[in-house]
Design a protein around this motif. Structure first.
Motif, PDB file in Angstrom:
ATOM      1  N   TYR A   1      30.739 -13.686 -31.149  1.00  0.00           N
ATOM      2  CA  TYR A   1      29.733 -13.479 -32.214  1.00  0.00           C
ATOM      3  C   TYR A   1      28.687 -14.597 -32.193  1.00  0.00           C
ATOM      4  N   ASN A   2      29.168 -15.814 -31.994  1.00  0.00           N
ATOM      5  CA  ASN A   2      28.251 -16.963 -32.057  1.00  0.00           C
ATOM      6  C   ASN A   2      27.430 -17.169 -30.797  1.00  0.00           C
ATOM      7  N   THR A   3      27.887 -16.642 -29.652  1.00  0.00           N
ATOM      8  CA  THR A   3      27.193 -17.014 -28.409  1.00  0.00           C
ATOM      9  C   THR A   3      26.798 -15.851 -27.501  1.00  0.00           C
ATOM     10  N   SER A   4      27.234 -14.616 -27.807  1.00  0.00           N
ATOM     11  CA  SER A   4      26.859 -13.490 -26.942  1.00  0.00           C
ATOM     12  C   SER A   4      25.965 -12.536 -27.752  1.00  0.00           C
ATOM     13  N   LYS A   5      24.730 -12.376 -27.276  1.00  0.00           N
ATOM     14  CA  LYS A   5      23.775 -11.525 -28.009  1.00  0.00           C
ATOM     15  C   LYS A   5      24.337 -10.123 -28.192  1.00  0.00           C
ATOM     16  N   TRP A   6      24.970  -9.609 -27.114  1.00  0.00           N
ATOM     17  CA  TRP A   6      25.492  -8.240 -27.147  1.00  0.00           C
ATOM     18  C   TRP A   6      26.501  -8.079 -28.265  1.00  0.00           C
ATOM     19  N   TYR A   7      27.502  -8.982 -28.301  1.00  0.00           N
ATOM     20  CA  TYR A   7      28.578  -8.806 -29.273  1.00  0.00           C
ATOM     21  C   TYR A   7      28.170  -9.234 -30.685  1.00  0.00           C
ATOM     22  N   LYS A   8      27.165 -10.075 -30.810  1.00  0.00           N
ATOM     23  CA  LYS A   8      26.670 -10.378 -32.160  1.00  0.00           C
ATOM     24  C   LYS A   8      26.158  -9.080 -32.781  1.00  0.00           C
ATOM     25  N   LYS A   9      25.373  -8.350 -31.969  1.00  0.00           N
ATOM     26  CA  LYS A   9      24.817  -7.084 -32.448  1.00  0.00           C
ATOM     27  C   LYS A   9      25.947  -6.087 -32.760  1.00  0.00           C
TER      28      LYS A   9
ATOM     29  N   ILE B   1      29.212  -3.055 -36.763  1.00  0.00           N
ATOM     30  CA  ILE B   1      30.440  -2.472 -37.312  1.00  0.00           C
ATOM     31  C   ILE B   1      30.831  -3.133 -38.626  1.00  0.00           C
ATOM     32  N   GLY B   2      30.094  -4.162 -38.990  1.00  0.00           N
ATOM     33  CA  GLY B   2      30.279  -4.743 -40.318  1.00  0.00           C
ATOM     34  C   GLY B   2      31.552  -5.562 -40.467  1.00  0.00           C
ATOM     35  N   ILE B   3      31.977  -6.206 -39.386  1.00  0.00           N
ATOM     36  CA  ILE B   3      33.153  -7.072 -39.505  1.00  0.00           C
ATOM     37  C   ILE B   3      32.702  -8.446 -40.016  1.00  0.00           C
ATOM     38  N   SER B   4      33.425  -8.948 -41.019  1.00  0.00           N
ATOM     39  CA  SER B   4      33.104 -10.287 -41.492  1.00  0.00           C
ATOM     40  C   SER B   4      34.085 -11.269 -40.860  1.00  0.00           C
ATOM     41  N   LEU B   5      33.555 -12.347 -40.322  1.00  0.00           N
ATOM     42  CA  LEU B   5      34.434 -13.272 -39.599  1.00  0.00           C
ATOM     43  C   LEU B   5      35.002 -14.371 -40.501  1.00  0.00           C
ATOM     44  N   GLY B   6      34.782 -14.221 -41.814  1.00  0.00           N
ATOM     45  CA  GLY B   6      35.310 -15.216 -42.757  1.00  0.00           C
ATOM     46  C   GLY B   6      36.833 -15.226 -42.780  1.00  0.00           C
TER      47      GLY B   6
ATOM     48  N   ILE C   1      27.032  -3.124 -19.366  1.00  0.00           N
ATOM     49  CA  ILE C   1      27.014  -4.440 -18.718  1.00  0.00           C
ATOM     50  C   ILE C   1      25.893  -4.511 -17.689  1.00  0.00           C
ATOM     51  N   ARG C   2      25.738  -3.444 -16.910  1.00  0.00           N
ATOM     52  CA  ARG C   2      24.705  -3.496 -15.868  1.00  0.00           C
ATOM     53  C   ARG C   2      23.307  -3.618 -16.488  1.00  0.00           C
ATOM     54  N   GLU C   3      23.096  -2.901 -17.589  1.00  0.00           N
ATOM     55  CA  GLU C   3      21.746  -2.904 -18.158  1.00  0.00           C
ATOM     56  C   GLU C   3      21.468  -4.108 -19.053  1.00  0.00           C
ATOM     57  N   HIS C   4      22.526  -4.812 -19.483  1.00  0.00           N
ATOM     58  CA  HIS C   4      22.310  -5.932 -20.421  1.00  0.00           C
ATOM     59  C   HIS C   4      23.125  -7.145 -20.007  1.00  0.00           C
ATOM     60  N   THR C   5      23.268  -7.372 -18.702  1.00  0.00           N
ATOM     61  CA  THR C   5      24.157  -8.435 -18.217  1.00  0.00           C
ATOM     62  C   THR C   5      23.906  -9.762 -18.948  1.00  0.00           C
ATOM     63  N   GLN C   6      22.647 -10.175 -19.045  1.00  0.00           N
ATOM     64  CA  GLN C   6      22.326 -11.476 -19.647  1.00  0.00           C
ATOM     65  C   GLN C   6      22.787 -11.557 -21.103  1.00  0.00           C
ATOM     66  N   ASP C   7      22.714 -10.423 -21.826  1.00  0.00           N
ATOM     67  CA  ASP C   7      23.104 -10.430 -23.246  1.00  0.00           C
ATOM     68  C   ASP C   7      24.608 -10.628 -23.427  1.00  0.00           C
ATOM     69  N   PHE C   8      25.388 -10.268 -22.401  1.00  0.00           N
ATOM     70  CA  PHE C   8      26.839 -10.447 -22.501  1.00  0.00           C
ATOM     71  C   PHE C   8      27.228 -11.914 -22.303  1.00  0.00           C
ATOM     72  N   ILE C   9      26.461 -12.613 -21.451  1.00  0.00           N
ATOM     73  CA  ILE C   9      26.847 -13.983 -21.074  1.00  0.00           C
ATOM     74  C   ILE C   9      26.707 -14.931 -22.267  1.00  0.00           C
TER      75      ILE C   9
END
Ligand SMILES: [Zn+2]
Length: 463
Positions: free
Chosen positions: A73-81, A86-91, A110-118
């Protein structure tokens, strides 16, 4: 073989074995310790964790899952989105049930958004990387942080030990594209750690296999590692040539499905059990067979494996579904609920070996290996190939290619028991699955073509 060499062989073998075990242990420990000791340390942990209770494994997975999700959540653009969507709160801490709320990650994502996953915490320029083959239609660039890579190496050593491997042991490798050590460091490492002879599976013929037998007799490897089908081809050659002195103590078949009839031939040729293993570049070791051969033990310390239907709902054990993997180790490029494009079956049984890790009963092939029927049904092509080969004499090998719905090309290598009746039996067998609206074409070939990686595919659906 002369009497002298017969007499000399056992002595030479004993000297080699003694040298191997000493050299192997020293070299391996020194190499790993120099790099922080993470590999052997992880291997030791896995050896302990495989006997843990379900509750202990669940607790370990939950802790790793929470760290991974927070990091993603804090470092991958893809998974932050994804997590925002999905509205999960990480508290509050998540439970493993929360995993079902995540969408499936596909190869195309992954192929279309490789950089966002890293992860932004890591530099893709310096991270270890791998490229997967394009055999499923999508080729991917993947990145792993170094710690993850060491944990995966640890899992590799752990899995190898299931089949009798120890550091420094001599290996006969049956792979495509044998690596060539170029630098001095690589050559020293190859001598001390990866002591192998190679049979290049991109060029399997009587000469290359004969020469491999000669090298085998002088090098005396104790294990075979390789692509299942390539080991099978070599095993058949050994039987045909009536060669009975190649006796490894362990055989590891990997990289593709191990078919039952191939396992039988390999075990007959080498008088040694085969250990099947399942893993992939994207997530490392997924599951490995133990000495009881009742299914593959899932690497639950490193991954969460799910088996889902076409609506992404869980499939009950004993039934086939798409395999979905969450990699608990890779913080460099997080992969949560990654669809690996293989179909498999989870088992409800525990293995009789006493290890408590759950079992992957079997693989059914890649998603892309499933042939399509005009009525909308799907056929596990690899199973059909296997059934036909076991049932009908006169067919050596077979590959099915479907380029259009109403036509299947059967690439066939004839066997010594071939008669004109073989074709009728073959068509009749296929007619039990495909009705008369599907045109079946038998195409005789000398051998089944390999992919660039040296692997074989026995069923290819292009629609
Ligand atoms: Zn077992």
């Amino acid at each position: 073989m002369t009497q002298t060499t017969q007499y000399q062989q056992p002595q030479r073998r004993m000297r080699l074995k003694f040298f191997d075990s000493i050299l192997g242990k020293i070299a391996y420990t020194a190499w790993d310790t120099k790099e922080g000791g993470a590999r052997l340390n992880e291997c030791a942990k896995l050896k302990e964790q495989q006997y843990w209770s379900d509750e202990q494994i669940n607790a370990l997975q939950t802790a790793k899952f929470n760290s991974l999700i927070t990091h993603a959540y804090n470092t991958s653009k893809w998974y932050k989105k994804v997590i925002d969507n999905i509205g999960i709160s990480l508290g509050n801490p998540l439970s493993l049930d929360d995993l079902a709320r995540f969408p499936v990650t596909t190869k195309i994502d992954i192929r279309e958004h490789t950089q966002d996953f890293i992860s932004s915490k890591y530099n893709p320029e310096t991270m270890p990387k791998a490229k997967t083959g394009g055999s499923t239609g999508v080729s991917l660039n993947l990145f792993f942080d170094e710690h993850c890579q060491k944990l995966r190496n640890g899992a590799q050593i752990f899995a190898d030990s299931f089949s009798g491997w120890k550091p420094g042991i001599r290996i006969a490798a049956v792979w495509g594209n044998p690596p060539v050590a170029k630098t001095l460091k690589q050559r020293v490492r190859a001598f001390l750690l990866d002591r192998m002879i190679y049979l290049d599976t991109m060029d399997l013929n009587t000469n290359s296999m004969n020469s491999f037998v000669v090298r085998w007799r002088s090098f005396q490897p104790e294990m075979i590692f390789g692509h299942s089908h390539s080991i099978y081809i070599f095993a058949k050659f050994i039987i045909e040539q009536n060669i009975k002195d190649l006796r490894p103590k362990g055989i590891v078949a990997t990289s593709m499905m191990l078919l039952d009839h191939e396992r039988e031939i390999i075990e007959t040729a080498f008088q040694c059990k085969v250990s099947n293993r399942y893993g992939c570049e994207e997530v490392g070791l997924i599951a490995v067979e133990c000495e009881k051969h009742q299914g593959m033990h899932i690497n639950t310390s490193h991954i969460i494996l799910e088996c889902l239907d076409e609506n992404n709902q869980p499939v009950a054990p004993g039934n086939a579904g798409k395999l979905i993997i969450t990699d608990l180790n890779n913080f460099g490029m997080p992969l949560i609920r990654y669809r690996v494009e293989d179909v498999g079956v989870l088992s409800a049984q525990k293995c009789s070996c006493g290890r408590s890790t759950p079992l992957l009963e079997r693989l059914e092939g890649r998603v892309a290996d499933f042939l399509k029927k005009p009525d909308g049904g799907q056929v596990a092509g690899v199973s059909l190939v296997e059934r036909t080969l076991t049932k009908i004499p006169g067919i050596e090998q077979m590959q099915l290619v479907q380029e259009q719905l109403h036509e299947i090309l059967i690439n066939r290598v004839k066997g010594p028991e071939y008669t004109p009746n073989t074709d009728d039996q073959l068509i009749a067998e296929f007619r039990e699955v495909f009705d008369a609206s599907v045109n079946l074409i038998i195409n005789d070939v000398e051998k089944i073509p390999q992919e660039k990686s040296g692997k074989y595919r026995f069923s290819i659906c292009k629609i």
